[in-house]
Enzyme design. Sequence first.
Site, PDB file in Angstrom:
ATOM      1  CB  ILE A  96       2.971  14.993   3.460  1.00  0.00           C
ATOM      2  CG1 ILE A  96       3.372  13.420   4.541  1.00  0.00           C
ATOM      3  CG2 ILE A  96       2.538  16.195   5.197  1.00  0.00           C
ATOM      4  CD1 ILE A  96       4.999  14.314   4.573  1.00  0.00           C
ATOM      5  CE  LYS A  97       0.166  14.300  -4.634  1.00  0.00           C
ATOM      6  NZ  LYS A  97       0.280  13.287  -5.923  1.00  0.00           N
ATOM      7  CB  ALA A  98       6.425  12.337   1.531  1.00  0.00           C
ATOM      8  CE1 TYR A 148       1.357   8.634  -5.076  1.00  0.00           C
ATOM      9  CE2 TYR A 148       2.426  10.130  -3.592  1.00  0.00           C
ATOM     10  CZ  TYR A 148       0.893   9.502  -4.262  1.00  0.00           C
ATOM     11  OH  TYR A 148       0.075  11.036  -3.877  1.00  0.00           O
ATOM     12  NE  ARG A 165      -1.615  17.708  -2.143  1.00  0.00           N
ATOM     13  CZ  ARG A 165      -2.603  17.348  -2.780  1.00  0.00           C
ATOM     14  NH1 ARG A 165      -3.885  16.472  -2.480  1.00  0.00           N
ATOM     15  NH2 ARG A 165      -2.211  16.616  -4.159  1.00  0.00           N
TER      16      ARG A 165
END
Length: 259
Positions: free
Chosen positions: A103-105, A109, A7
Amino acid sequence: MREHYERLIDGCRILMLDIPYSVEDLCNITVDLVERNRHVSDIYIRPLAYKSEELVANLKLQELSSDFTLITVPFGNYLGSDRLRCCTSSWRRVDDPMIPARIKACGIYINSILAKTEATIAGFDEAILLNHDGHVSEGSGENIFMVKKGIIYTPPLEDNVLGGITRDTIMQLAGAELGMEVQARTIDRSELYLADEVFLSGTAAHLTPVIELDCRPIADGQPGPITSQLQRMYFDIVVGNNPKYLHWCTQVRQPIAAT
Ligand code: PMP
């Protein structure tokens, strides 16, 4: 671990982060660091791919060099409660044509932090964000599941949710171990009010029941039987106590106890 790094590499492709490591390399680096840090408690592993060019005011990803860093830190109970009182956030989940939630950008957050802050100041444990269309997307740092009449539902990735590794794990376990039907489909806010069970999932959040949403109890306001069964199974698996799923875990060498 492998799926987490797959991922991360997918996110890197979208953000033109050309890091010089393969998934295999990243797994090896991680095991090595965890062993070197000699942890004796549960930890949080935080990898980060980033733009490393020593330049300001350049927004062109294609011109900026990239790098990767990794930290591991002792970590306790993320959510602070084993049964959650949640609220629907007034903040909407970021939408794919704005910032892709898949996406874990880091930047995403800000969206999560606004929602989590609002929820906790108001006295709730966690926020449930709706997407741009007003459908349920996820918690500030967790995927969401609903059980209704023996079927498990979770929003599809196209509803602006992160493809959680724990989400995937639970979908597989519910099918293989409980023989349950699992559907990824759009969920309305009001469906959650009428659900038999609701729970959240995430690497930090594990699998945690939601017992109340917007001051309405979910069913009888107690963790439901399917949630509890999945939770027990999940906890057993992540600590390596279920031989059938040992391939989902990665072994590291234990630190030698100080004398
Ligand atoms: N959604 C968001 C927004 C998250 O930050 C997380 C935590 N990574 C999750 C879902 C759950 O993903 P995973 O199961 O891979 O930890």
